[in-house]
Motif scaffolding. Structure first.
Motif, PDB file in Angstrom:
ATOM      1  N   UNK A  53    -112.165  19.955   2.512  1.00 49.49           N
ATOM      2  CA  UNK A  53    -112.095  18.886   3.504  1.00 49.49           C
ATOM      3  C   UNK A  53    -110.722  18.252   3.374  1.00 49.49           C
ATOM      4  N   UNK A  54    -110.035  18.129   4.506  1.00 45.35           N
ATOM      5  CA  UNK A  54    -108.717  17.505   4.519  1.00 45.35           C
ATOM      6  C   UNK A  54    -108.781  16.223   5.340  1.00 45.35           C
ATOM      7  N   UNK A  55    -108.147  15.185   4.850  1.00 49.04           N
ATOM      8  CA  UNK A  55    -108.131  13.909   5.558  1.00 49.04           C
ATOM      9  C   UNK A  55    -107.114  13.982   6.697  1.00 49.04           C
ATOM     10  N   UNK A  56    -107.589  13.758   7.932  1.00 51.64           N
ATOM     11  CA  UNK A  56    -106.709  13.815   9.110  1.00 51.64           C
ATOM     12  C   UNK A  56    -106.013  12.474   9.313  1.00 51.64           C
ATOM     13  N   UNK A  57    -106.764  11.378   9.198  1.00 51.80           N
ATOM     14  CA  UNK A  57    -106.213  10.026   9.256  1.00 51.80           C
ATOM     15  C   UNK A  57    -107.209   9.097   8.562  1.00 51.80           C
ATOM     16  N   UNK A  58    -107.108   7.779   8.784  1.00 47.36           N
ATOM     17  CA  UNK A  58    -107.958   6.826   8.070  1.00 47.36           C
ATOM     18  C   UNK A  58    -109.451   6.985   8.355  1.00 47.36           C
ATOM     19  N   UNK A  59    -109.838   7.555   9.496  1.00 45.77           N
ATOM     20  CA  UNK A  59    -111.246   7.619   9.874  1.00 45.77           C
ATOM     21  C   UNK A  59    -111.790   9.034  10.054  1.00 45.77           C
ATOM     22  N   UNK A  60    -110.938  10.047  10.044  1.00 49.15           N
ATOM     23  CA  UNK A  60    -111.390  11.403  10.347  1.00 49.15           C
ATOM     24  C   UNK A  60    -111.032  12.395   9.243  1.00 49.15           C
ATOM     25  N   UNK A  61    -111.923  13.349   9.053  1.00 48.33           N
ATOM     26  CA  UNK A  61    -111.714  14.426   8.101  1.00 48.33           C
ATOM     27  C   UNK A  61    -111.898  15.749   8.827  1.00 48.33           C
TER      28      UNK A  61
END
Length: 85
Positions: A53-61
């Motif tokens: 799982x990679x963090x896309x931004x503060x609210x999405x993965x």
């Protein structure tokens, strides 16, 4: 085996920790690592790869896979499959 995998999948709390069945045709065995009383262990490359799982931004993965991951493959000898009497 299917029941066992299903139970582990239902009990996991993280996407990347879920157990999954790897079809044998998705593995490329490279080396024999060891051998013992119950079978052999091999190093293999899994073409689909391990889940991450990679963090896309503060609210999405984003769920993805690590391509061509190296995994351990354990085989069982015939004697380990026999029932004890």
């Amino acid at each position: 085996i299917d029941y066992c995998i299903k139970e582990f999948q239902l009990r996991t709390t993280r996407y990347e920790n879920a157990i999954e069945w790897i079809p044998f045709d998705k593995l490329s065995i490279t080396d024999k690592i060891g051998e013992g009383g119950f079978g052999c262990v091999y190093s293999a490359t899994w073409s689909d790869g391990i889940r991450i799982i990679e963090k896309a931004d503060d609210h999405y993965y984003v769920r993805s896979r690590e391509p061509s991951s190296v995994v351990a493959l354990k085989t069982l000898s015939d004697s380990s499959l026999k029932e004890a009497s």
